[in-house]
Every structure is written in C-alpha cells, then in structure tokens.
Design an enzyme around this catalytic site. Structure first.
Site, PDB file in Angstrom:
ATOM      1  N   ASP A  96       0.678  -1.038   0.056  1.00 46.41           N
ATOM      2  CA  ASP A  96       0.049  -0.097   0.123  1.00 46.41           C
ATOM      3  C   ASP A  96       1.085   1.067   0.360  1.00 46.41           C
ATOM      4  OD1 ASP A  96      -1.832   1.716  -0.019  1.00 46.41           O
ATOM      5  OD2 ASP A  96      -2.393   1.682   2.313  1.00 46.41           O
ATOM      6  N   ASP A 277      -1.202   7.406  -6.004  1.00 44.91           N
ATOM      7  CA  ASP A 277      -1.012   6.200  -4.844  1.00 44.91           C
ATOM      8  C   ASP A 277      -1.803   4.838  -6.310  1.00 44.91           C
ATOM      9  OD1 ASP A 277      -2.281   4.770  -2.820  1.00 44.91           O
ATOM     10  OD2 ASP A 277      -4.084   5.166  -3.432  1.00 44.91           O
TER      11      ASP A 277
END
Ligand code: NAG
Ligand code: NAG
Ligand code: NAG
Length: 404
Positions: A96, A277
C-alpha cells in the site's frame, strides 16, 4: 472468452528480478484483480480518496470501538512475499503506497520465534480500503535472501475488516502516517520498512520504486518494487523529480503539484496538489476539472460502470492528456485513457463501449487533494517514492503502449 471466475484470482510474478547498482533490492510483486462483486469502480476509488483525505487531515483511528466501519476491498491489489521471525514464516502482504504501518495476522497467524519481542502496545490503522487493530511486536522481517530488517515494528491483527486473500499490509507511505497508530498513545512515529532498510544500511538510497506494465491479458500483468533505488532497465528516459507538496492533506502522502491539459490547449486541472497512489485504480481529478475533461472528450456518464463512456469514433479522435509536474510534461495517450476493452464486462460494462479511466474525486479544486494519479498512471510511468522529500516519474517502454 474470459470468465469472471478466471479473472477473480489472477496473479503473475515478475519473471526476472534484476540485480542493479547501489544495493537496491528488487521484489517481484504479484498483481491481483478481484472483480468479484464489483458494482461501481468509481464509487470504490472515491471512497478510498475520502478516507485518505480524512487520514491526511489527522483523523486516525481514535478508539477501539471506532473500528467497525465496513469499507469495500480494492479491486486491484498487489502482493509481496516477506518472511517474519527466525525461522521465518512467509506472509503475502498487500503493498500500500498510502499507508505506512506493516501488519500481519489477517490470513496466516503470527508465529512466535526467538526473535519475537512483544511491546505490550496495541497498534491500529484505518485505511481507505480496510481497518485493523492488533498487538505490536518487534521482529525481524526478511525481504529477500540476505536482506533482513532487524527490529521491525509489526502489528499482529486481533481484528481486521475489508482485507481478504492476504495476510496483511506492507506500508510504503511516508512515516508521518504512523503517528497516532499506537495505543496507549505516544507522540512518536514508527519507523517503516523503508526507514529501517535505510538506517540499518541495507539500502543506500531512502527510496522505493514501483512499476507495472499495462495489459488487457491478465496473464501478462506484472510488476516489481525496487527498494533503495531505481531499476534502470525499466525506464526509457530521465526521472523527473518534484518536491513533495506542503498542501494538506496531500502532504501526508506522496503528494505533489501538477497541472493537466487535454490536447494542445484545453486546460483541465490548474496547478494544484494531489497524490500518486498505486492502490487507487483510476485517475481522480476535482469535479470542475472532470467537467472540463468530459466536455473536451464529448464523453457521457455511463450508469452501469460509473465511468465516462465514448464511442469508437470519439476514441479515434481522442487526444492525449498532458500531466505537467515540476516543469516536465508526461503524455498520457488516448490508449492510456481507456479501460482495457477486453475487461469491460468485469466492471459491469458492455464489450462494444469504450470507457475512460478518469473520474471525479467528488469535490471542486481547492481541497488540498485535487487529484489521485492511481494505478493506471503507474502502469505508464515508472514511479519513485523518495523519503528525501520528492517523488519522481519516468517514461517506460510501456508509456505509449496501445495494449488497451
Ligand atoms: C526497535 O524499534 C522500536 C520501535 O520501532 C524502537 O523504539 C527501538 O528503539 C528500536 N530498538 C533498537 C535497538 O533499534
Ligand atoms: C473479492 O471481493 C469481494 C467483494 O468485495 C470479497 O467478498 C471477496 O472476499 C474478495 N476476494 C478476495 C480474494 O479478495
Ligand atoms: C466545452 O467544449 C467546447 C468545445 O468542444 C468549448 O467551446 C466550450 O467552451 C467548453 N465548455 C466548457 C464549460 O468547458
């Protein structure tokens, strides 16, 4: 014919990990697409962006009973395999880029070995896609043969929501996001995996790089993470670096400023802060920028997928988007702007339509988080996350791929 069942658990590990200079460590990454139960890919990404916004504003998990808020799984996620303990137990962790704690115990349980050191603290994180709470241990974490991190803080989950088919999360985000994740509360951050790799001398640069290839055939999908540098074999041009933004809440993440235009002269997004992201699927832009993009492309909103939709004739005329970041312009081709057509049905679309992968973040420009360059961007541009206060992007051989 690609069946839903066939697409549900697709993974491929990058075939040839490359040995490179400056003692970086390249980890193969298995990309997974979980299309099960996908109703609206846009809703999912916007929910993540909202959660990141709150997280970046310092709205962390406050108390244990805040915990049970169901948030849907990510559609794309990628797994890295690490060993923990001595002898090590192997865990498959979701990588992540917008969180910074590392935790396990969601799937395979933690195994206590002579290197385990429980701290007596609890650790808890609320993510865009999941939440967990558990007990903190310090233990050794093995990324690759001979690449051992001593004394890594690891959360051992006692409760987790929104994560399946993995054992936990490996956080690549900035260390500031770990502030406020320990209970009882301490006013300190917890060194991340990248921090410890660097301070323990395992890598020479305080950097981690991520790359994936675009693909409409799931069996071709592959990726890799390079810890401690850049894999020169994967880039096809210079890396353009930009300082991290000071604008909140983008400054809690890998945040920077950019502008976007469509074609030669249509402004879409004025200079503003946002983030990269890789755990968000789409490109998200502020609502006013999205209106300009929709107008410029002539697309209509598709209610089945939540995405913009264009006809084949409009696609033939679709111009490139241009992302300008610290004076360097990155061309996002027409092909890069569409969802892989072979996967239309996976997201509830029809084979004959063409869907655009840019969506509205749900708020006008000026929020301090006005764009998210998601996974589809990282598929086209090599991405370097540098704790020295910058992010970098470079073209790859796949930047102008026509695969979609
Ligand atoms: C081990 O890590 C913890 C938390 O990350 C830190 O507080 C402690 O100082 C570290 N100990 C050593 C010996 O590095
Ligand atoms: C895939 O997503 C569905 C719905 O969000 C979820 O119920 C399921 O557990 C997920 N499967 C995996 C392997 O992540
Ligand atoms: C919409 O696009 C047309 C050209 O296609 C342009 O003339 C017009 O100004 C645009 N409107 C908005 C609100 O951007």
């Amino acid at each position: 014919m690609i069946t839903l069942l066939g697409l549900a658990f697709l993974s491929l590990v990058a075939a040839n990990p490359v040995i490179i200079d400056r003692s970086p460590v390249t980890l193969p990454v298995a990309l997974k697409l979980n299309a099960t139960g996908v109703k609206n890919i846009v809703e999912r990404d916007v929910a993540r962006a909202k959660a990141l916004y709150a997280m970046g504003k310092g709205n962390r998990l406050q108390k244990r009973h805040d915990f049970h808020t169901k948030i849907e799984n990510q559609m794309f996620y990628y797994l890295a395999e690490v060993g923990i303990g001595n002898p090590p137990t192997t865990y498959q962790l979701i990588v992540d880029t917008a969180s910074s704690n590392t935790w396990i115990g969601n799937g395979r349980s933690y195994v206590i070995t002579p290197t385990s050191r429980p701290t007596g603290s609890e650790v808890g994180v609320s993510y865009g896609s999941a939440q967990f709470i558990g007990n903190q241990v310090l233990d050794q974490l093995i990324l690759a043969p001979g690449k051992v991190i001593a004394n890594q803080s690891i959360g051992v989950a006692t409760d987790s929501v929104g994560i399946s088919a993995s054992d936990g999360i490996l956080g690549l985000g900035p260390v500031g996001l770990t502030l406020g994740t320990l209970f009882p509360a301490v006013d300190e951050t917890i060194p991340t995996v990248v921090d410890n790799l660097f301070t323990q001398g395992t890598i020479d640069a305080h950097q981690v790089s991520v790359t994936f290839s675009p693909s409409n055939q799931i069996s071709n999908v592959n990726g890799e993470i390079t810890w401690g540098g850049i894999n020169r074999d994967k880039i096809a041009g210079p890396v353009g670096f930009t300082p991290l933004t000071t604008a909140s809440p983008s400054n809690a993440f890998w945040g920077f400023d950019q502008t976007i235009r469509y074609g030669t002269s249509t402004p879409i997004l004025s200079q503003t802060a946002g983030i990269v992201d890789a755990s968000t699927t789409l490109i998200l832009i502020s609502s006013d920028a999205f209106t300009r993009y929709r107008n410029a492309t002539g697309a209509v909103l598709d209610f089945n997928t939540g995405l913009l939709r264009i006809t084949p004739a409009q696609f033939a005329n679709l111009q490139s988007m241009f992302f300008t970041i610290n004076g360097v312009t990155y061309e996002f081709t027409a092909n890069a702007q569409i969802w892989p057509r072979a996967l239309n049905e996976v997201i509830g679309g029809l084979p004959s339509f063409i869907y655009l992968i840019t969506a509205s973040i749900g708020a006008p420009t000026g929020q301090g988080l006005d764009f998210v360059n998601g996974f589809v961007f990282v598929q086209r541009f090599y991405t370097v996350l540098d704790t020295a206060g910058q992010v970098g992007f470079a073209e790859t051989r796949d930047t102008r791929s026509t695969v979609n």
